[in-house]
Design a protein around this motif. Structure first.
Motif, PDB file in Angstrom:
ATOM      1  N   ALA A  25      35.558  36.881  58.355  1.00 32.71           N
ATOM      2  CA  ALA A  25      35.428  37.544  57.942  1.00 32.71           C
ATOM      3  C   ALA A  25      35.283  39.025  57.464  1.00 32.71           C
ATOM      4  O   ALA A  25      34.420  39.366  59.468  1.00 32.71           O
TER       5      ALA A  25
ATOM      6  N   THR B 225      37.410  34.202  56.332  1.00 30.67           N
ATOM      7  CA  THR B 225      37.478  33.115  55.780  1.00 30.67           C
ATOM      8  C   THR B 225      36.307  33.039  55.443  1.00 30.67           C
ATOM      9  O   THR B 225      35.226  32.869  56.709  1.00 30.67           O
ATOM     10  N   LEU B 226      35.553  32.091  54.285  1.00 29.08           N
ATOM     11  CA  LEU B 226      34.285  32.316  53.931  1.00 29.08           C
ATOM     12  C   LEU B 226      33.655  30.457  54.922  1.00 29.08           C
ATOM     13  O   LEU B 226      34.647  29.410  54.565  1.00 29.08           O
TER      14      LEU B 226
ATOM     15  N   GLN C  63      40.550  34.272  50.170  1.00 30.90           N
ATOM     16  CA  GLN C  63      40.559  34.992  52.251  1.00 30.90           C
ATOM     17  C   GLN C  63      40.670  35.047  52.605  1.00 30.90           C
ATOM     18  O   GLN C  63      41.215  36.146  53.785  1.00 30.90           O
TER      19      GLN C  63
ATOM     20  N   SER D  81      38.127  41.832  55.630  1.00 29.27           N
ATOM     21  CA  SER D  81      38.406  41.151  56.826  1.00 29.27           C
ATOM     22  C   SER D  81      40.035  42.195  57.464  1.00 29.27           C
ATOM     23  O   SER D  81      40.684  42.858  56.390  1.00 29.27           O
TER      24      SER D  81
ATOM     25  N   THR E 233      31.816  38.784  52.835  1.00 28.87           N
ATOM     26  CA  THR E 233      32.187  37.644  53.194  1.00 28.87           C
ATOM     27  C   THR E 233      30.729  36.814  53.623  1.00 28.87           C
ATOM     28  O   THR E 233      30.760  36.132  53.581  1.00 28.87           O
TER      29      THR E 233
END
Ligand code: MCU
Length: 417
Positions: free
Chosen positions: A192, A95-96, A89, A288, A196
């Motif tokens: 994200a 980021t999830l 991530q 990302s 993601t």
């Protein structure tokens, strides 16, 4: 073992709002254990910040933590998976977000409507549940990326759930960055990438299926996920990030999916016309923006996509690739998955891993040679819970003799208990 979702981030997980009380007297057929082991985050080592030592001409050791400690047990492995998820991530996928504060769902006709709220904002989206098997159920289902139905054959005993992933995060080239319902909820500058965001969408579909089981007749513990090509990348990332997916079926996902960055670069340096990290971030918004800093030197990354796949272990993964498509990275996917497989080996569950690379079919048109003894065997065992054929599969119709699997994975494979 009981199903215990592995938590990819350290944030709290609020409860889901129930729109319907789900009382089910039916139970799923039993079958092989396909869930991730429980994680006790308090017992996991801290992940040092920074990239660590670069890894060249080999793939990162799955069985050594970022701090240098060895993975010696299944409990360690669960911690290592948390760490790998976090690293992926941070440097590649973005980021999830954790489960949103409210998820509600309703089912009417064949449409499952899903509403999500977080931080004062709300979005809703729908998926269609097609080819629901007759009989009371509960029935397994395969979540398919895209609105036109799966590009692999789904047996009549399994429903298909069509997920319009582009509605959650667009993928029309660079101008799609930050567009789609995920970004309406979390902001257009959220880290994200589309992969993601789609995985987040799949998790909300699973939440919704848990809420509406009595109405849909779909068993949320027997779900597969599939997609082809760019949507195959989506399928493998969704399987990696969502532990409630029992069977992950990426089809011709190639670079950015079942391929490894380092091997694609190696292929390219050997004169092949293969998609690599530098090209892929120019083409689309699957990753990302954080990844842009590493695409010119992927040896710096503390992971490669064998570890993305390893987030799925011990759950079932069957990877389909096309040996005729040089652009997808035919050696890269063969090498990456051949080494990924060692994670299932360490867990003593090689029956839960398949890689099959054949040719003669055009991109995303499923070849019959992968159906009877491969795809159907996986669906039988992991979704229909019937004992059946062999699911310990690793094969290619081409010998990739220039690539040495063991040289690229010089680390030991432990036996984890
Ligand atoms: C295999 O997935 C992608 C590939 O990464 C792209 O470079 C190409 O443009 O499109 C493929 C695809 O999604 O085809 C439908």
């Amino acid at each position: 073992t009981t199903a215990q979702p592995q938590v990819p981030t350290t944030t709290a997980r609020p409860t889901t709002t129930l729109v319907t009380s789900v009382v089910s007297s039916t139970t799923s057929p039993s079958g092989p254990a396909v869930t991730n082991p429980p994680v006790n985050p308090g017992t996991c080592p801290n992940t040092p910040s920074g990239l660590g030592t670069p890894v060249a001409n080999q793939l990162n050791d799955p069985f050594t933590f970022h701090n240098g400690n060895k993975v010696t047990s299944k409990a360690d492995w669960a911690c290592r998976q948390r760490e790998i998820s976090e690293l992926l991530q941070r440097y590649e996928l973005g980021t999830l977000p954790p489960k949103p504060s409210s998820v509600t769902a309703s089912f009417s006709g064949s449409t499952l409507s899903i509403s999500v709220s977080e931080g004062g904002k709300s979005i809703s989206f729908t998926v269609s549940i097609n080819n629901r098997p007759s009989g009371a159920g509960p029935h397994p289902a395969i979540i398919n990326f895209g609105t036109f139905g799966a590009s692999l054959p789904v047996p009549a005993a399994v429903a298909t759930i069509n997920f319009n992933n582009d509605d959650i995060a667009q993928q029309q080239g660079g101008s799609s960055r930050g567009r789609g319902k995920f970004y309406d909820l979390y902001g257009s500058s959220h880290s994200a990438g589309a992969l993601t965001a789609w995985a987040w969408g799949v998790s909300r579909i699973v939440d919704a299926l848990e809420l509406t089981q009595a109405q849909t007749g779909i068993d949320p513990t027997r779900l597969g996920v599939t997609g082809c090509s760019r949507n195959g990348k989506g399928a493998i990332v969704a399987g990696a990030f969502e532990p409630r997916i029992a069977l992950t079926l990426p089809q011709e996902s190639g670079a950015g999916g079942s391929g490894c960055w380092r091997i694609a670069t190696w292929q390219k340096n050997n004169g092949q016309n293969v998609q690599d990290s530098t090209q892929i971030v120019q083409e689309n918004v699957w990753f990302s923006p954080n990844f842009n800093s590493y695409v010119n030197n992927v040896n710096q990354l503390p992971f490669d996509h064998h570890l993305l796949a390893g987030l799925i272990a011990p759950r079932a993964l069957y990877v389909m690739e096309n040996v005729d498509m040089e652009w997808l990275g035919k050696i890269s996917t063969y090498g990456c998955m051949g080494i990924a497989r060692k994670q299932w080996e360490a867990l003593g569950v090689l029956d839960n891993f398949g890689y099959s690379q054949v040719g003669g079919n055009s991109h995303c048109s499923f070849p019959s040679s992968q159906q009877g003894s491969e795809l159907n065997a996986f669906i039988d065992k992991f979704l229909l819970k019937r004992s059946g054929g062999n699911t310990n599969i690793f094969r290619s119709t081409q010998t990739h003799s220039s690539f040495n699997l063991n040289n690229w994975s010089p680390w030991a494979v432990p036996s984890l208990n």
